[in-house]
Scaffold this motif. Structure first.
Motif, PDB file in Angstrom:
ATOM      1  N   GLY A  42       0.828  -1.196   0.000  1.00 53.96           N
ATOM      2  CA  GLY A  42       0.000   0.000   0.000  1.00 53.96           C
ATOM      3  C   GLY A  42       0.865   1.250   0.000  1.00 53.96           C
ATOM      4  N   LEU A  43       0.249   2.373  -0.277  1.00 50.16           N
ATOM      5  CA  LEU A  43       0.953   3.645  -0.168  1.00 50.16           C
ATOM      6  C   LEU A  43       1.490   3.789   1.260  1.00 50.16           C
ATOM      7  CD1 LEU A  43      -1.686   5.762  -2.048  1.00 50.16           C
ATOM      8  CD2 LEU A  43       0.719   5.644  -2.692  1.00 50.16           C
ATOM      9  N   ARG A  44       2.723   4.238   1.373  1.00 45.30           N
ATOM     10  CA  ARG A  44       3.324   4.427   2.692  1.00 45.30           C
ATOM     11  C   ARG A  44       3.722   5.888   2.865  1.00 45.30           C
ATOM     12  NH1 ARG A  44       7.983   0.110   3.215  1.00 45.30           N
ATOM     13  NH2 ARG A  44       8.236   0.616   0.991  1.00 45.30           N
TER      14      ARG A  44
ATOM     15  N   ILE B   4      -4.870  -3.388   6.753  1.00 44.63           N
ATOM     16  CA  ILE B   4      -5.974  -3.251   5.807  1.00 44.63           C
ATOM     17  C   ILE B   4      -5.861  -4.415   4.824  1.00 44.63           C
ATOM     18  CG2 ILE B   4      -7.121  -1.765   4.134  1.00 44.63           C
ATOM     19  CD1 ILE B   4      -6.864  -0.330   6.719  1.00 44.63           C
ATOM     20  N   ASP B   5      -6.924  -5.204   4.696  1.00 45.89           N
ATOM     21  CA  ASP B   5      -6.903  -6.354   3.796  1.00 45.89           C
ATOM     22  C   ASP B   5      -7.934  -6.199   2.695  1.00 45.89           C
ATOM     23  OD1 ASP B   5      -6.222  -8.525   6.541  1.00 45.89           O
ATOM     24  OD2 ASP B   5      -4.876  -8.007   4.895  1.00 45.89           O
ATOM     25  N   GLN B   6      -7.491  -6.450   1.482  1.00 44.91           N
ATOM     26  CA  GLN B   6      -8.387  -6.466   0.329  1.00 44.91           C
ATOM     27  C   GLN B   6      -7.827  -7.461  -0.669  1.00 44.91           C
ATOM     28  OE1 GLN B   6      -7.022  -1.922  -0.660  1.00 44.91           O
ATOM     29  NE2 GLN B   6      -8.387  -2.827  -2.116  1.00 44.91           N
ATOM     30  N   PRO B   7      -8.708  -8.048  -1.509  1.00 42.59           N
ATOM     31  CA  PRO B   7      -8.205  -9.048  -2.457  1.00 42.59           C
ATOM     32  C   PRO B   7      -7.207  -8.424  -3.423  1.00 42.59           C
ATOM     33  CG  PRO B   7     -10.501  -8.476  -2.918  1.00 42.59           C
ATOM     34  CD  PRO B   7     -10.160  -7.855  -1.613  1.00 42.59           C
ATOM     35  N   THR B   8      -6.255  -9.239  -3.860  1.00 39.41           N
ATOM     36  CA  THR B   8      -5.208  -8.739  -4.748  1.00 39.41           C
ATOM     37  C   THR B   8      -5.744  -8.439  -6.141  1.00 39.41           C
ATOM     38  OG1 THR B   8      -3.562 -10.021  -3.549  1.00 39.41           O
ATOM     39  CG2 THR B   8      -2.963  -9.268  -5.758  1.00 39.41           C
ATOM     40  N   GLU B   9      -6.593  -9.322  -6.641  1.00 37.20           N
ATOM     41  CA  GLU B   9      -7.079  -9.181  -8.011  1.00 37.20           C
ATOM     42  C   GLU B   9      -8.479  -9.763  -8.147  1.00 37.20           C
ATOM     43  OE1 GLU B   9      -4.166  -9.948 -11.254  1.00 37.20           O
ATOM     44  OE2 GLU B   9      -5.662 -11.334 -12.040  1.00 37.20           O
ATOM     45  N   MET B  10      -9.296  -9.140  -8.982  1.00 42.34           N
ATOM     46  CA  MET B  10     -10.633  -9.640  -9.286  1.00 42.34           C
ATOM     47  C   MET B  10     -10.893  -9.463 -10.781  1.00 42.34           C
ATOM     48  SD  MET B  10     -12.865  -8.156  -6.084  1.00 42.34           S
ATOM     49  CE  MET B  10     -14.283  -9.187  -6.451  1.00 42.34           C
ATOM     50  N   THR B  11     -11.717 -10.328 -11.321  1.00 44.21           N
ATOM     51  CA  THR B  11     -12.096 -10.244 -12.733  1.00 44.21           C
ATOM     52  C   THR B  11     -13.609 -10.198 -12.837  1.00 44.21           C
ATOM     53  OG1 THR B  11     -10.144 -11.525 -13.376  1.00 44.21           O
ATOM     54  CG2 THR B  11     -11.912 -11.345 -14.985  1.00 44.21           C
ATOM     55  N   ILE B  20     -16.002  -5.195  -4.187  1.00 45.31           N
ATOM     56  CA  ILE B  20     -14.624  -5.298  -3.703  1.00 45.31           C
ATOM     57  C   ILE B  20     -14.657  -5.070  -2.194  1.00 45.31           C
ATOM     58  CG2 ILE B  20     -12.291  -4.380  -3.836  1.00 45.31           C
ATOM     59  CD1 ILE B  20     -12.986  -3.359  -6.655  1.00 45.31           C
ATOM     60  N   ASN B  21     -14.209  -6.066  -1.455  1.00 46.32           N
ATOM     61  CA  ASN B  21     -14.264  -6.013   0.006  1.00 46.32           C
ATOM     62  C   ASN B  21     -12.980  -5.480   0.616  1.00 46.32           C
ATOM     63  OD1 ASN B  21     -16.854  -7.178   0.035  1.00 46.32           O
ATOM     64  ND2 ASN B  21     -15.998  -9.229  -0.054  1.00 46.32           N
ATOM     65  N   CYS B  22     -13.126  -4.902   1.792  1.00 41.49           N
ATOM     66  CA  CYS B  22     -11.983  -4.381   2.545  1.00 41.49           C
ATOM     67  C   CYS B  22     -12.260  -4.593   4.030  1.00 41.49           C
ATOM     68  CB  CYS B  22     -11.805  -2.900   2.242  1.00 41.49           C
ATOM     69  SG  CYS B  22     -10.585  -2.043   3.274  1.00 41.49           S
ATOM     70  N   THR B  23     -11.334  -5.233   4.721  1.00 38.53           N
ATOM     71  CA  THR B  23     -11.438  -5.361   6.170  1.00 38.53           C
ATOM     72  C   THR B  23     -10.259  -4.637   6.794  1.00 38.53           C
ATOM     73  OG1 THR B  23     -10.270  -7.481   6.159  1.00 38.53           O
ATOM     74  CG2 THR B  23     -12.674  -7.548   6.078  1.00 38.53           C
ATOM     75  N   TYR B  24     -10.481  -4.115   7.998  1.00 42.66           N
ATOM     76  CA  TYR B  24      -9.429  -3.300   8.589  1.00 42.66           C
ATOM     77  C   TYR B  24      -9.337  -3.503  10.094  1.00 42.66           C
ATOM     78  CZ  TYR B  24     -13.292  -0.182   9.876  1.00 42.66           C
ATOM     79  OH  TYR B  24     -14.462   0.327  10.386  1.00 42.66           O
ATOM     80  N   LEU B  97      -3.762   8.391   6.994  1.00 43.37           N
ATOM     81  CA  LEU B  97      -4.373   7.330   6.203  1.00 43.37           C
ATOM     82  C   LEU B  97      -3.487   6.085   6.212  1.00 43.37           C
ATOM     83  CD1 LEU B  97      -5.861   9.126   3.061  1.00 43.37           C
ATOM     84  CD2 LEU B  97      -7.068   8.144   5.000  1.00 43.37           C
ATOM     85  N   ILE B  98      -4.113   4.941   6.527  1.00 46.67           N
ATOM     86  CA  ILE B  98      -3.469   3.644   6.424  1.00 46.67           C
ATOM     87  C   ILE B  98      -4.050   2.979   5.178  1.00 46.67           C
ATOM     88  CG2 ILE B  98      -2.945   1.475   7.576  1.00 46.67           C
ATOM     89  CD1 ILE B  98      -2.000   4.029   9.054  1.00 46.67           C
ATOM     90  N   TRP B  99      -3.183   2.549   4.269  1.00 48.54           N
ATOM     91  CA  TRP B  99      -3.623   2.090   2.961  1.00 48.54           C
ATOM     92  C   TRP B  99      -3.534   0.572   2.799  1.00 48.54           C
ATOM     93  CZ3 TRP B  99      -5.252   5.549  -0.860  1.00 48.54           C
ATOM     94  CH2 TRP B  99      -5.076   6.901  -0.553  1.00 48.54           C
ATOM     95  N   GLY B 100      -4.528   0.000   2.144  1.00 49.91           N
ATOM     96  CA  GLY B 100      -4.418  -1.365   1.678  1.00 49.91           C
ATOM     97  C   GLY B 100      -3.551  -1.405   0.429  1.00 49.91           C
ATOM     98  N   ALA B 101      -3.165  -2.615   0.034  1.00 54.06           N
ATOM     99  CA  ALA B 101      -2.291  -2.778  -1.135  1.00 54.06           C
ATOM    100  C   ALA B 101      -3.030  -2.608  -2.448  1.00 54.06           C
ATOM    101  CB  ALA B 101      -1.608  -4.139  -1.083  1.00 54.06           C
ATOM    102  N   GLY B 102      -4.358  -2.577  -2.389  1.00 54.95           N
ATOM    103  CA  GLY B 102      -5.135  -2.355  -3.598  1.00 54.95           C
ATOM    104  C   GLY B 102      -5.644  -3.635  -4.232  1.00 54.95           C
ATOM    105  N   THR B 103      -6.783  -3.531  -4.908  1.00 54.13           N
ATOM    106  CA  THR B 103      -7.374  -4.638  -5.655  1.00 54.13           C
ATOM    107  C   THR B 103      -7.348  -4.288  -7.130  1.00 54.13           C
ATOM    108  OG1 THR B 103      -8.841  -5.254  -3.842  1.00 54.13           O
ATOM    109  CG2 THR B 103      -9.460  -6.000  -6.058  1.00 54.13           C
ATOM    110  N   LYS B 104      -6.655  -5.104  -7.913  1.00 53.45           N
ATOM    111  CA  LYS B 104      -6.614  -4.885  -9.363  1.00 53.45           C
ATOM    112  C   LYS B 104      -7.864  -5.500  -9.977  1.00 53.45           C
ATOM    113  CE  LYS B 104      -3.803  -5.631 -13.496  1.00 53.45           C
ATOM    114  NZ  LYS B 104      -2.556  -6.229 -14.032  1.00 53.45           N
ATOM    115  N   LEU B 105      -8.695  -4.665 -10.590  1.00 53.93           N
ATOM    116  CA  LEU B 105      -9.939  -5.130 -11.215  1.00 53.93           C
ATOM    117  C   LEU B 105      -9.738  -5.226 -12.723  1.00 53.93           C
ATOM    118  CD1 LEU B 105     -12.938  -5.856 -10.993  1.00 53.93           C
ATOM    119  CD2 LEU B 105     -13.448  -3.412 -11.236  1.00 53.93           C
TER     120      LEU B 105
END
Lengths: 112, 109
Positions: A42-44, B4-11, B20-24, B97-105
């Motif tokens: 994620g963005l840091r 912060i957790d979110q799926p890596t990739e979705m199609t 797109i789900n996100c848990t924190y 802001l604490i960021w998740g790694a993102g979900t690639k759609l």
């Protein structure tokens, strides 16, 4: 055009060199931020400034310094670049009345 | 720690709906944000939730449950231009802001 500008767009830098990434906003936002974005992470947050004249450390501040002499400008300096600082750097700003952060186009930095 | 957790990739398929789900887990909570990021571009703000419930904005909606530490972003009538990464971020007690790694759609025709 209102928004945030960053310079340079991209840069290849030799390890050990000093580098300043520039960020300017014309929205009169109080707060400004520097982030790095690496693949799979994620963005840091590197450093932030809540108002002109003040700065604070984020999650990954080591090797970086910032200054906030006025509202519009928030430069990020790498005193002696190392390869682990290869990343995409984003500057962002936010207004005290609105918590959303707005991002500049980014600087892609490669340290060899 | 903060996470912060979110799926890596979705199609998904053009014209369909995707969630797109996100848990924190964070130290404090001052709101949850969703951003869209096209490849090679900057993140752009999509939505902000601070109270439980659903916020609708055109084809995009965002839901928050603070008691469950859970949010989702719902995209309807998918278009090819929706192919992007979607970033979930939580504002903690220090207003950082604490960021998740993102979900690639990935949208397929």
């Amino acid at each position: 055009i209102a928004g945030i500008t960053q310079a340079p767009t991209s840069q290849i830098l030799a390890a050990g060199r000093r580098m300043t990434l520039r960020c300017t906003q014309d929205m009169r936002h109080n707060a400004m931020y520097w982030y790095r974005q690496d693949l799979g992470l994620g963005l840091r947050l590197i450093h932030y400034s809540n108002t002109a004249g003040t700065t604070g450390k984020g999650e990954v501040p080591d090797g970086y310094s910032v200054s906030r002499a006025n509202t519009d400008d928030f430069p990020l300096t790498l005193a002696s670049a190392v390869p682990s600082q290869t990343s995409v750097y984003f500057c962002a700003s936010s207004d005290s009345n609105e918590r959303a952060q707005y991002f500049g186009p980014g600087t892609r930095l490669t340290v060899l | 720690g903060q996470n912060i957790d979110q799926p890596t990739e979705m199609t998904a398929t053009e014209g369909a709906i995707v969630q797109i789900n996100c848990t924190y887990q964070t130290s404090g909570f001052n709101g949850l944000f969703w951003y869209q990021q096209h490849a090679g571009e900057a993140p752009t703000f999509l939505s902000y939730n601070v109270l439980d419930g659903l916020e609708e904005k055109g084809r995009f909606s965002s839901f928050l449950s603070r008691s469950k530490g859970y949010s989702y972003l719902l995209l309807k009538e998918l278009q090819m231009k929706d192919s992007a990464s979607y970033l979930c971020a939580v504002m903690d007690s220090n207003y950082q802001l604490i960021w998740g790694a993102g979900t690639k759609l990935i949208i397929k025709p």
